[in-house]
Design a protein around this motif. Structure first.
Motif, PDB file in Angstrom:
ATOM      1  N   SER A   1       0.978  -1.022  -0.046  1.00  0.00           N
ATOM      2  CA  SER A   1      -0.163  -0.101  -0.001  1.00  0.00           C
ATOM      3  C   SER A   1       0.619   1.449   0.276  1.00  0.00           C
ATOM      4  O   SER A   1       2.163   1.052   0.634  1.00  0.00           O
ATOM      5  N   ASP A   2       0.437   3.020  -0.762  1.00  0.00           N
ATOM      6  CA  ASP A   2       0.602   4.042  -0.255  1.00  0.00           C
ATOM      7  C   ASP A   2      -0.208   4.580  -0.805  1.00  0.00           C
ATOM      8  O   ASP A   2      -1.172   4.662  -1.345  1.00  0.00           O
ATOM      9  N   LEU A   3       0.071   5.763  -0.065  1.00  0.00           N
ATOM     10  CA  LEU A   3      -1.196   6.962  -0.565  1.00  0.00           C
ATOM     11  C   LEU A   3      -1.555   6.994  -1.599  1.00  0.00           C
ATOM     12  O   LEU A   3      -0.678   6.814  -2.472  1.00  0.00           O
ATOM     13  N   PRO A   4      -2.227   7.882  -2.164  1.00  0.00           N
ATOM     14  CA  PRO A   4      -2.349   7.708  -3.385  1.00  0.00           C
ATOM     15  C   PRO A   4      -1.535   9.075  -3.504  1.00  0.00           C
ATOM     16  O   PRO A   4      -1.102   9.734  -3.108  1.00  0.00           O
ATOM     17  N   ALA A   5      -0.706   9.534  -5.190  1.00  0.00           N
ATOM     18  CA  ALA A   5      -0.051  10.107  -5.457  1.00  0.00           C
ATOM     19  C   ALA A   5      -0.379  11.597  -5.122  1.00  0.00           C
ATOM     20  O   ALA A   5      -1.143  11.928  -5.331  1.00  0.00           O
ATOM     21  N   PRO A   6       0.518  12.663  -4.918  1.00  0.00           N
ATOM     22  CA  PRO A   6       0.694  13.816  -4.525  1.00  0.00           C
ATOM     23  C   PRO A   6      -0.570  14.781  -5.663  1.00  0.00           C
ATOM     24  O   PRO A   6      -1.065  15.687  -5.398  1.00  0.00           O
ATOM     25  N   ALA A   7      -0.373  14.234  -6.524  1.00  0.00           N
ATOM     26  CA  ALA A   7      -0.765  14.871  -7.756  1.00  0.00           C
ATOM     27  C   ALA A   7      -2.312  15.027  -7.591  1.00  0.00           C
ATOM     28  O   ALA A   7      -3.694  15.598  -8.015  1.00  0.00           O
ATOM     29  N   GLU A   8      -2.905  13.483  -7.418  1.00  0.00           N
ATOM     30  CA  GLU A   8      -4.431  13.024  -7.077  1.00  0.00           C
ATOM     31  C   GLU A   8      -4.567  13.903  -5.704  1.00  0.00           C
ATOM     32  O   GLU A   8      -5.818  13.854  -5.794  1.00  0.00           O
ATOM     33  N   ILE A   9      -3.807  13.718  -4.643  1.00  0.00           N
ATOM     34  CA  ILE A   9      -4.680  14.648  -3.482  1.00  0.00           C
ATOM     35  C   ILE A   9      -4.771  15.894  -4.137  1.00  0.00           C
ATOM     36  O   ILE A   9      -5.936  16.318  -3.434  1.00  0.00           O
ATOM     37  N   ALA A  10      -4.354  16.181  -4.221  1.00  0.00           N
ATOM     38  CA  ALA A  10      -3.831  18.040  -5.138  1.00  0.00           C
ATOM     39  C   ALA A  10      -5.312  17.724  -5.454  1.00  0.00           C
ATOM     40  O   ALA A  10      -5.509  19.407  -5.465  1.00  0.00           O
ATOM     41  N   GLY A  11      -6.110  17.263  -6.102  1.00  0.00           N
ATOM     42  CA  GLY A  11      -7.232  17.304  -7.003  1.00  0.00           C
ATOM     43  C   GLY A  11      -7.991  17.702  -6.079  1.00  0.00           C
ATOM     44  O   GLY A  11      -9.338  17.588  -6.388  1.00  0.00           O
ATOM     45  N   LEU A  12      -8.550  17.131  -4.404  1.00  0.00           N
ATOM     46  CA  LEU A  12      -9.193  17.096  -4.257  1.00  0.00           C
ATOM     47  C   LEU A  12      -9.842  18.153  -3.439  1.00  0.00           C
ATOM     48  O   LEU A  12      -8.626  18.773  -3.252  1.00  0.00           O
ATOM     49  N   ARG A  13     -10.938  18.427  -3.655  1.00  0.00           N
ATOM     50  CA  ARG A  13     -11.300  20.036  -2.941  1.00  0.00           C
ATOM     51  C   ARG A  13     -11.702  20.021  -1.690  1.00  0.00           C
ATOM     52  O   ARG A  13     -12.581  21.507  -0.950  1.00  0.00           O
ATOM     53  N   HIS A  14     -11.849  18.990  -0.918  1.00  0.00           N
ATOM     54  CA  HIS A  14     -12.695  18.896   0.755  1.00  0.00           C
ATOM     55  C   HIS A  14     -11.840  19.405   1.279  1.00  0.00           C
ATOM     56  O   HIS A  14     -10.653  19.626   1.809  1.00  0.00           O
ATOM     57  N   PRO A  15     -12.318  20.728   2.594  1.00  0.00           N
ATOM     58  CA  PRO A  15     -11.474  20.776   3.502  1.00  0.00           C
ATOM     59  C   PRO A  15     -11.251  19.877   3.943  1.00  0.00           C
ATOM     60  O   PRO A  15     -12.418  19.047   4.665  1.00  0.00           O
ATOM     61  N   ALA A  16     -10.091  20.211   4.562  1.00  0.00           N
ATOM     62  CA  ALA A  16      -9.620  18.893   5.553  1.00  0.00           C
ATOM     63  C   ALA A  16      -9.132  19.275   6.517  1.00  0.00           C
ATOM     64  O   ALA A  16      -8.368  20.456   6.329  1.00  0.00           O
ATOM     65  N   LEU A  17      -8.819  18.853   7.154  1.00  0.00           N
ATOM     66  CA  LEU A  17      -8.358  18.821   8.843  1.00  0.00           C
ATOM     67  C   LEU A  17      -7.256  17.814   9.221  1.00  0.00           C
ATOM     68  O   LEU A  17      -7.647  16.319   9.132  1.00  0.00           O
ATOM     69  N   ILE A  18      -5.979  17.756   9.276  1.00  0.00           N
ATOM     70  CA  ILE A  18      -4.595  16.985   9.404  1.00  0.00           C
ATOM     71  C   ILE A  18      -4.089  16.912  11.129  1.00  0.00           C
ATOM     72  O   ILE A  18      -4.232  17.997  11.303  1.00  0.00           O
ATOM     73  N   LEU A  19      -4.619  15.781  11.722  1.00  0.00           N
ATOM     74  CA  LEU A  19      -3.921  15.847  13.020  1.00  0.00           C
ATOM     75  C   LEU A  19      -2.619  14.652  13.487  1.00  0.00           C
ATOM     76  O   LEU A  19      -3.393  13.600  12.707  1.00  0.00           O
ATOM     77  N   ALA A  20      -1.325  15.502  13.330  1.00  0.00           N
ATOM     78  CA  ALA A  20      -0.315  14.170  13.663  1.00  0.00           C
ATOM     79  C   ALA A  20      -0.163  14.405  15.159  1.00  0.00           C
ATOM     80  O   ALA A  20      -0.177  14.885  15.471  1.00  0.00           O
ATOM     81  N   TRP A  21       1.005  13.482  15.412  1.00  0.00           N
ATOM     82  CA  TRP A  21       1.529  13.593  16.637  1.00  0.00           C
ATOM     83  C   TRP A  21       3.123  13.792  15.985  1.00  0.00           C
ATOM     84  O   TRP A  21       3.933  12.820  15.603  1.00  0.00           O
ATOM     85  N   ALA A  22       3.849  14.157  17.241  1.00  0.00           N
ATOM     86  CA  ALA A  22       5.464  14.227  16.905  1.00  0.00           C
ATOM     87  C   ALA A  22       6.226  12.663  17.341  1.00  0.00           C
ATOM     88  O   ALA A  22       5.772  12.231  18.421  1.00  0.00           O
ATOM     89  N   GLY A  23       7.510  13.019  16.792  1.00  0.00           N
ATOM     90  CA  GLY A  23       7.851  11.607  17.224  1.00  0.00           C
ATOM     91  C   GLY A  23       8.323  10.333  16.759  1.00  0.00           C
ATOM     92  O   GLY A  23       8.410   9.201  17.848  1.00  0.00           O
ATOM     93  N   ASP A  24       7.607   9.951  16.056  1.00  0.00           N
ATOM     94  CA  ASP A  24       6.707   8.206  15.744  1.00  0.00           C
ATOM     95  C   ASP A  24       7.503   8.158  14.006  1.00  0.00           C
ATOM     96  O   ASP A  24       6.825   8.766  13.055  1.00  0.00           O
ATOM     97  N   ARG A  25       8.124   7.399  13.759  1.00  0.00           N
ATOM     98  CA  ARG A  25       8.264   6.557  12.784  1.00  0.00           C
ATOM     99  C   ARG A  25       7.648   6.571  11.557  1.00  0.00           C
ATOM    100  O   ARG A  25       7.899   6.245  10.296  1.00  0.00           O
ATOM    101  N   GLY A  26       6.699   5.639  12.229  1.00  0.00           N
ATOM    102  CA  GLY A  26       5.757   5.089  11.535  1.00  0.00           C
ATOM    103  C   GLY A  26       4.647   5.514  11.205  1.00  0.00           C
ATOM    104  O   GLY A  26       3.855   5.256   9.706  1.00  0.00           O
ATOM    105  N   HIS A  27       4.839   7.472  11.588  1.00  0.00           N
ATOM    106  CA  HIS A  27       3.772   8.285  11.559  1.00  0.00           C
ATOM    107  C   HIS A  27       4.738   9.541  11.980  1.00  0.00           C
ATOM    108  O   HIS A  27       3.933  10.396  11.915  1.00  0.00           O
ATOM    109  N   PRO A  28       5.346  10.040  10.502  1.00  0.00           N
ATOM    110  CA  PRO A  28       6.339  11.019  10.315  1.00  0.00           C
ATOM    111  C   PRO A  28       5.504  12.182   9.978  1.00  0.00           C
ATOM    112  O   PRO A  28       4.523  11.941   9.292  1.00  0.00           O
ATOM    113  N   LEU A  29       5.670  12.963  10.456  1.00  0.00           N
ATOM    114  CA  LEU A  29       5.110  14.572  10.557  1.00  0.00           C
ATOM    115  C   LEU A  29       5.591  14.767   8.660  1.00  0.00           C
ATOM    116  O   LEU A  29       5.485  15.893   8.287  1.00  0.00           O
TER     117      LEU A  29
END
Length: 281
Positions: A200-228
């Motif tokens: 798996s991988d996230l969709p390509a950045p160009a595909e994500i850039a085509g989304l027009r939805h308002p988005a809230l991204i909530l991340a946490w620091a210091g996690d190699r599996g979920h890098p900032l």
């Protein structure tokens, strides 16, 4: 804070039975959890507080992903790619009879699920809430190799090999006090889940850039599996995104309030002048 009892529901899709919890009333929001967990496990971990979202007048459906928790699944790696899990999410929306666009909320694996579903069927979603985005693109290869090795180890030594490898990882300080629980996919299907996530991988950045939805991204620091780096890249790709980074456990406890605030209807200047609220979405 109100009381919001949840009703259990079930549906079948592509050889699996899915179990979900349906609580609250109002516009629909659907939540996809992280890999190897379940709704019950996340509740035991005390990670996320959904009460503010329900109090804000949302119907919240949280489901156990294929082969996780109460849901069943087959030992087929292709069933557990983000793209395949996105198909499950869209099938859930069909099952729920979602006539209007829903809010898509996903954590880690669920973040990948929601993004793939939104790219494939953007009209099914009104807003996106992306929690702890996982490794992606340039950082994904090392994660994929580790998951493939873990799948081999489980097949050769059993599920305890997976738990032992997880125990050797340094946990991020922000979630150091969260209980360490065993994976919910059973030993029969766990290698397939690991290999599916490795593919798996996230969709390509160009595909994500085509989304027009308002988005809230909530991340946490210091996690190699979920890098900032992933969260920052998503915030840069999405045209209408805001990013918050948690650096303490207390910061994470505020996420429910931040989500509730984000989901409150936006008002247009014309509505402000006339005093008429904009319908929620």
């Amino acid at each position: 804070m109100g009381v919001h009892p949840a009703a259990e529901g079930r549906f079948r899709h592509r050889g699996a039975e899915f179990v979900y919890d349906d609580a609250g009333h109002g516009p629909l929001a659907v939540y996809a959890h992280g890999g190897f967990a379940s709704q019950a496990q996340e509740d035991r971990m005390g990670l996320f507080d959904w009460a503010p979202v329900l109090d804000a007048g949302r119907r919240l459906v949280r489901y156990d992903a294929r082969a996780h928790g109460r849901s069943t699944g087959r030992p087929i790696a292709a069933d557990y790619t983000y793209a395949s899990l996105a198909d499950d999410l869209l099938a859930l929306l069909d099952h729920l009879g979602a006539a209007e666009p829903a809010v898509g909320i996903g954590a880690s694996m669920g973040c990948g699920t929601v993004l793939h579903a939104a790219v494939r069927a953007p009209d099914r979603f009104s807003r996106l809430v992306l929690l702890v985005p996982p490794t992606a693109w340039a950082t994904r290869a090392a994660y994929a190799r580790a998951n493939t090795a873990a799948a081999d180890a489980v097949e050769q030594q059993g599920a305890e090999a997976f738990r032992a490898a997880e125990g050797r990882d340094v946990r991020p300080a922000v979630v150091a006090d969260v209980p360490d629980l065993p994976p919910t996919p059973d030993e029969r299907v766990l290698p397939a889940v690991l290999r599916g996530l490795a593919l798996s991988d996230l969709p390509a950045p160009a595909e994500i850039a085509g989304l027009r939805h308002p988005a809230l991204i909530l991340a946490w620091a210091g996690d190699r599996g979920h890098p900032l780096a992933t969260a920052d890249a998503l915030a840069a790709c999405l045209p209408d995104a805001q990013l918050r980074v948690a650096r303490t456990r207390g910061d994470i406890r505020t996420w429910g309030e931040h989500i509730a605030e984000f989901l409150r209807p936006r008002r247009s200047p014309a509505a402000d002048e006339e005093g008429d609220p904009v319908p929620p979405n």
